[in-house]
Design a protein around this motif. Structure first.
Motif, PDB file in Angstrom:
ATOM      1  N   GLU A  15       0.855  -1.180   0.000  1.00 25.92           N
ATOM      2  CA  GLU A  15       0.000   0.000   0.000  1.00 25.92           C
ATOM      3  C   GLU A  15       0.891   1.229   0.000  1.00 25.92           C
ATOM      4  O   GLU A  15       1.733   1.390   0.871  1.00 25.92           O
ATOM      5  N   ASP A  16       0.713   2.091  -1.014  1.00 31.16           N
ATOM      6  CA  ASP A  16       1.559   3.273  -1.078  1.00 31.16           C
ATOM      7  C   ASP A  16       0.957   4.422  -0.277  1.00 31.16           C
ATOM      8  O   ASP A  16      -0.119   4.291   0.312  1.00 31.16           O
ATOM      9  N   ASP A  17       1.658   5.542  -0.264  1.00 31.61           N
ATOM     10  CA  ASP A  17       1.223   6.659   0.562  1.00 31.61           C
ATOM     11  C   ASP A  17      -0.047   7.333   0.046  1.00 31.61           C
ATOM     12  O   ASP A  17      -0.618   8.181   0.722  1.00 31.61           O
ATOM     13  N   ASN A  18      -0.525   6.951  -1.142  1.00 35.95           N
ATOM     14  CA  ASN A  18      -1.794   7.462  -1.670  1.00 35.95           C
ATOM     15  C   ASN A  18      -2.948   6.493  -1.420  1.00 35.95           C
ATOM     16  O   ASN A  18      -4.060   6.734  -1.878  1.00 35.95           O
ATOM     17  N   GLY A  19      -2.671   5.388  -0.753  1.00 37.47           N
ATOM     18  CA  GLY A  19      -3.710   4.414  -0.455  1.00 37.47           C
ATOM     19  C   GLY A  19      -3.931   3.376  -1.541  1.00 37.47           C
ATOM     20  O   GLY A  19      -4.823   2.537  -1.431  1.00 37.47           O
ATOM     21  N   ASN A  20      -3.120   3.416  -2.613  1.00 34.03           N
ATOM     22  CA  ASN A  20      -3.228   2.404  -3.666  1.00 34.03           C
ATOM     23  C   ASN A  20      -2.641   1.099  -3.182  1.00 34.03           C
ATOM     24  O   ASN A  20      -1.614   1.086  -2.507  1.00 34.03           O
ATOM     25  N   ARG A  21      -3.311  -0.006  -3.532  1.00 39.09           N
ATOM     26  CA  ARG A  21      -2.870  -1.327  -3.077  1.00 39.09           C
ATOM     27  C   ARG A  21      -2.505  -2.196  -4.279  1.00 39.09           C
ATOM     28  O   ARG A  21      -3.233  -2.222  -5.265  1.00 39.09           O
ATOM     29  N   TYR A  22      -1.378  -2.895  -4.169  1.00 38.77           N
ATOM     30  CA  TYR A  22      -0.873  -3.745  -5.240  1.00 38.77           C
ATOM     31  C   TYR A  22      -0.481  -5.101  -4.669  1.00 38.77           C
ATOM     32  O   TYR A  22       0.219  -5.169  -3.655  1.00 38.77           O
ATOM     33  N   HIS A  45      10.416   5.169   3.101  1.00 35.80           N
ATOM     34  CA  HIS A  45       9.273   5.576   2.290  1.00 35.80           C
ATOM     35  C   HIS A  45       7.994   5.234   3.035  1.00 35.80           C
ATOM     36  O   HIS A  45       7.975   4.364   3.887  1.00 35.80           O
ATOM     37  N   GLN A  46       6.912   5.884   2.662  1.00 34.10           N
ATOM     38  CA  GLN A  46       5.637   5.598   3.296  1.00 34.10           C
ATOM     39  C   GLN A  46       4.922   4.491   2.539  1.00 34.10           C
ATOM     40  O   GLN A  46       3.824   4.657   2.038  1.00 34.10           O
ATOM     41  N   ARG A  47       5.563   3.376   2.414  1.00 34.14           N
ATOM     42  CA  ARG A  47       4.957   2.191   1.824  1.00 34.14           C
ATOM     43  C   ARG A  47       4.742   1.201   2.937  1.00 34.14           C
ATOM     44  O   ARG A  47       5.544   1.089   3.850  1.00 34.14           O
ATOM     45  N   LEU A  48       3.678   0.469   2.827  1.00 33.15           N
ATOM     46  CA  LEU A  48       3.344  -0.500   3.850  1.00 33.15           C
ATOM     47  C   LEU A  48       3.107  -1.842   3.171  1.00 33.15           C
ATOM     48  O   LEU A  48       2.346  -1.927   2.208  1.00 33.15           O
ATOM     49  N   TYR A  49       3.769  -2.863   3.650  1.00 32.93           N
ATOM     50  CA  TYR A  49       3.557  -4.216   3.144  1.00 32.93           C
ATOM     51  C   TYR A  49       2.765  -4.988   4.183  1.00 32.93           C
ATOM     52  O   TYR A  49       3.159  -5.053   5.340  1.00 32.93           O
ATOM     53  N   VAL A  50       1.639  -5.535   3.773  1.00 38.44           N
ATOM     54  CA  VAL A  50       0.784  -6.277   4.682  1.00 38.44           C
ATOM     55  C   VAL A  50       0.559  -7.683   4.145  1.00 38.44           C
ATOM     56  O   VAL A  50       0.666  -7.938   2.952  1.00 38.44           O
ATOM     57  N   VAL A  51       0.258  -8.578   5.059  1.00 37.66           N
ATOM     58  CA  VAL A  51      -0.035  -9.968   4.718  1.00 37.66           C
ATOM     59  C   VAL A  51      -1.523 -10.198   4.951  1.00 37.66           C
ATOM     60  O   VAL A  51      -2.050  -9.843   6.004  1.00 37.66           O
ATOM     61  N   GLU A  52      -2.190 -10.765   3.947  1.00 35.62           N
ATOM     62  CA  GLU A  52      -3.610 -11.064   4.052  1.00 35.62           C
ATOM     63  C   GLU A  52      -3.876 -12.462   3.539  1.00 35.62           C
ATOM     64  O   GLU A  52      -3.217 -12.933   2.625  1.00 35.62           O
ATOM     65  N   ARG A  53      -4.874 -13.094   4.141  1.00 31.78           N
ATOM     66  CA  ARG A  53      -5.292 -14.418   3.677  1.00 31.78           C
ATOM     67  C   ARG A  53      -6.432 -14.261   2.684  1.00 31.78           C
ATOM     68  O   ARG A  53      -7.349 -13.476   2.892  1.00 31.78           O
ATOM     69  N   VAL A  54      -6.353 -15.005   1.587  1.00 29.57           N
ATOM     70  CA  VAL A  54      -7.392 -14.978   0.559  1.00 29.57           C
ATOM     71  C   VAL A  54      -8.486 -15.962   0.937  1.00 29.57           C
ATOM     72  O   VAL A  54      -8.204 -17.107   1.308  1.00 29.57           O
ATOM     73  N   ASP A  55      -9.714 -15.516   0.834  1.00 34.17           N
ATOM     74  CA  ASP A  55     -10.865 -16.394   1.045  1.00 34.17           C
ATOM     75  C   ASP A  55     -10.933 -17.358  -0.132  1.00 34.17           C
ATOM     76  O   ASP A  55     -10.865 -16.953  -1.280  1.00 34.17           O
ATOM     77  N   ARG A  56     -11.084 -18.649   0.141  1.00 30.48           N
ATOM     78  CA  ARG A  56     -11.143 -19.660  -0.926  1.00 30.48           C
ATOM     79  C   ARG A  56     -12.224 -19.366  -1.961  1.00 30.48           C
ATOM     80  O   ARG A  56     -12.071 -19.643  -3.121  1.00 30.48           O
ATOM     81  N   ALA A  57     -13.333 -18.772  -1.533  1.00 31.92           N
ATOM     82  CA  ALA A  57     -14.439 -18.484  -2.453  1.00 31.92           C
ATOM     83  C   ALA A  57     -14.078 -17.408  -3.463  1.00 31.92           C
ATOM     84  O   ALA A  57     -14.631 -17.379  -4.549  1.00 31.92           O
ATOM     85  N   THR A  58     -13.128 -16.530  -3.111  1.00 28.09           N
ATOM     86  CA  THR A  58     -12.759 -15.437  -4.002  1.00 28.09           C
ATOM     87  C   THR A  58     -11.432 -15.660  -4.683  1.00 28.09           C
ATOM     88  O   THR A  58     -11.008 -14.835  -5.472  1.00 28.09           O
ATOM     89  N   ALA A  59     -10.746 -16.733  -4.366  1.00 32.65           N
ATOM     90  CA  ALA A  59      -9.408 -16.970  -4.915  1.00 32.65           C
ATOM     91  C   ALA A  59      -9.446 -17.366  -6.359  1.00 32.65           C
ATOM     92  O   ALA A  59     -10.339 -17.816  -6.935  1.00 32.65           O
TER      93      ALA A  59
END
Length: 59
Positions: A15-22, A45-59
């Motif tokens: 997530e960058d400092d503008n709130g965009n997520r990649y 830099h104001q970048r944030l790396y996060v870990v998220e689990r994907v829901d099987r239904a949306t994967a």
């Protein structure tokens, strides 16, 4: 699930400092994803790396 049948439910998201997520990558375990996020994290830099689990239904 990927074409090879391997389940990769853990995402590293940047997530960058503008709130965009990649999506940076998909990983089999939370520990692996967190290790990648920690390596990529750059406090200068104001970048944030996060870990998220994907829901099987949306994967």
């Amino acid at each position: 699930m990927t074409d090879s049948g391997v389940v990769l439910p853990w995402l590293v998201i940047r997530e960058d400092d503008n709130g965009n997520r990649y999506r940076v990558g998909r990983y089999a375990t939370r520990a692996e994803a967190e290790q990648v996020a920690d390596r990529l994290d750059d406090r200068r830099h104001q970048r944030l790396y996060v870990v998220e689990r994907v829901d099987r239904a949306t994967a």
